[in-house]
Write an enzyme that holds these catalytic residues in place. Sequence first.
Site, PDB file in Angstrom:
ATOM      1  N   ARG A   2       0.929  -1.087  -0.050  1.00 19.54           N
ATOM      2  CA  ARG A   2      -0.082  -0.096   0.077  1.00 19.54           C
ATOM      3  C   ARG A   2       0.665   1.378  -0.008  1.00 19.54           C
ATOM      4  NH1 ARG A   2      -2.722  -4.183   1.983  1.00 19.54           N
ATOM      5  NH2 ARG A   2      -5.206  -4.021   1.687  1.00 19.54           N
ATOM      6  N   GLY A  23      -0.850 -11.313  -5.475  1.00 23.13           N
ATOM      7  CA  GLY A  23      -2.590 -11.070  -5.642  1.00 23.13           C
ATOM      8  C   GLY A  23      -2.964  -9.427  -5.225  1.00 23.13           C
ATOM      9  N   ARG A  66      -6.857 -16.675  -9.696  1.00 26.75           N
ATOM     10  CA  ARG A  66      -7.361 -16.028  -8.590  1.00 26.75           C
ATOM     11  C   ARG A  66      -8.289 -14.907  -9.059  1.00 26.75           C
ATOM     12  NH1 ARG A  66      -2.968 -14.398  -4.058  1.00 26.75           N
ATOM     13  NH2 ARG A  66      -4.808 -13.825  -2.986  1.00 26.75           N
ATOM     14  N   THR A 107     -12.853 -10.755  -1.408  1.00 29.94           N
ATOM     15  CA  THR A 107     -11.552 -10.254  -0.719  1.00 29.94           C
ATOM     16  C   THR A 107     -11.571  -8.839  -0.508  1.00 29.94           C
ATOM     17  OG1 THR A 107      -8.981 -10.152  -1.364  1.00 29.94           O
ATOM     18  CG2 THR A 107     -10.592 -10.565  -3.215  1.00 29.94           C
ATOM     19  N   SER A 108     -11.090  -8.465   0.448  1.00 27.95           N
ATOM     20  CA  SER A 108     -10.822  -7.151   0.786  1.00 27.95           C
ATOM     21  C   SER A 108      -9.939  -6.305  -0.075  1.00 27.95           C
ATOM     22  CB  SER A 108     -10.211  -6.634   2.049  1.00 27.95           C
ATOM     23  OG  SER A 108      -9.159  -7.279   2.279  1.00 27.95           O
ATOM     24  N   GLN A 109      -9.373  -7.099  -0.927  1.00 22.48           N
ATOM     25  CA  GLN A 109      -8.273  -6.270  -1.941  1.00 22.48           C
ATOM     26  C   GLN A 109      -9.056  -5.611  -2.815  1.00 22.48           C
ATOM     27  OE1 GLN A 109      -5.650  -9.391  -3.340  1.00 22.48           O
ATOM     28  NE2 GLN A 109      -4.893  -9.639  -1.126  1.00 22.48           N
ATOM     29  N   ASP A 120      -5.164 -15.567   6.529  1.00 20.38           N
ATOM     30  CA  ASP A 120      -3.670 -15.822   6.413  1.00 20.38           C
ATOM     31  C   ASP A 120      -3.323 -16.697   7.565  1.00 20.38           C
ATOM     32  OD1 ASP A 120      -3.438 -14.602   3.988  1.00 20.38           O
ATOM     33  OD2 ASP A 120      -2.766 -12.810   4.650  1.00 20.38           O
ATOM     34  N   LYS A 128      -7.081 -17.831  -1.920  1.00 16.22           N
ATOM     35  CA  LYS A 128      -5.833 -17.316  -1.623  1.00 16.22           C
ATOM     36  C   LYS A 128      -4.719 -18.040  -2.858  1.00 16.22           C
ATOM     37  CE  LYS A 128      -7.165 -14.714   1.422  1.00 16.22           C
ATOM     38  NZ  LYS A 128      -6.826 -13.224   1.227  1.00 16.22           N
ATOM     39  N   ARG A 151      -6.615 -23.097   0.599  1.00 20.59           N
ATOM     40  CA  ARG A 151      -5.884 -23.298   1.629  1.00 20.59           C
ATOM     41  C   ARG A 151      -6.621 -24.276   2.694  1.00 20.59           C
ATOM     42  NH1 ARG A 151      -3.200 -17.146   2.813  1.00 20.59           N
ATOM     43  NH2 ARG A 151      -1.378 -17.486   1.371  1.00 20.59           N
TER      44      ARG A 151
END
Length: 428
Positions: free
Chosen positions: A25, A91, A120, A164-166, A306, A333, A337
């Site tokens: 970031r 990612g 992804r 995903t928060s991304q 994570d 991810k 996972r």
Amino acid sequence: MEFSVRPSRLRGEVEIPGSKSHTIRAVAVAALAEGESIIRSPLESADTRACAEAYRALGAVIDTGPEAWTVRGTAGRIRTPDNVIDVQNSGTTLRIAVGSAATLTSGLAVFTGDDQIRRRPLGPLAQSLNELGASVHCTRENGCAPVVVGGRLRGGRTAIQAVTSQFLTSLLMATPLADRESEIDVPLLNEQPYVHITLDWLARAGIELHRDELRYFRVPGGQQYRPIDVRVPADFSSATFFLAAGALGDNDILVKGLDLADPQGDKAVIDYLRRMGARIDIGPEGIRVRPAPLTGCEIDMNATPDALPMMAVMGCFARGRTALVNVPQARLKETDRIAVMAAELSRMGAVVTERPDGLVIEESSLHAATVDGHCDHRVVMALTVAATACPDGPSRITTAQAAAVTFPTFQDCMSRLGADIARVDDGA
């Protein structure tokens, strides 16, 4: 490359490197700003180097020195790249940089990555950027990279299902540079703490926005990012492996460098371990973790996907049953996972049940085995810690080179704590 790991007693102190989430970031903010920014104590890893390369391709001048990175930004005027941008395995870089590229005034940017990146999801972000005026097209029509991005982000209104928060982070970082105001509705948001990290960086850079909790955002367009001079905090996600390891066997680990005031979600691992019974002391020197009888419990991991690989390992050593729940995005991810940890811990003797949104782990007697790290840095590191706690050995963890994605010094840190860990190169 593989790790060969024998049973080990881990004792001593470990200094945690800078946060990947913060470093990426910081690079993006500095690249979008006017003038020179300084990023102090950044994480030097494969993912963060990929981010620096991506923003160089978009016009920023980035000097990655040993102690600090200096970034001369684009003042929000992203340059058309000369070539395809390869984000490798990052990612976070892909999603954030695609948003930045949507502010192009001419030309196109093309993004790709390794085989994991090309699986992804990107579709919901692409749709929102298109609704806000950009032109984003996944070349295989499957909602994944490779992706072709053009501008111009005009503004308007969109809704994003942020599995995903991304996805939301990308929109929040790009829309201040849009021509006019943007409104973003967020009916679904996983991993909320990561959005708070993003909001902190936007505030540092002087970006104005208005929000209703994390459900709705109104972002004025035509803004200018200010340069930054900031030290990157240590990474709670990387610390997870050592915090958890301290609670196993006869270990005793002091984890140093962490800031409990930082919004990183994975600091919740301290609470998870306490709930299971670990002895944790927080003092001026760091966080000391020592073993105590562990008891299984149910843990809602939506904010901390994570941490799932390492907490799955911890469940094997806890009396009764441990349930890791409400974390379906862990399947999206670098690997799935949930499926991967169920499979690999089973090879080591664990009793694991896979659920759609998590795992149920019974107390299990683990044994040495050859397990597959699946080129996933967090899977590799979690299985390595598990191997140190197996009474027999050695265990072998394949694709161990993946640890360098976020923690290039992981093996060295483990060795200094007393781990009997050796690198086995391909063909050895």
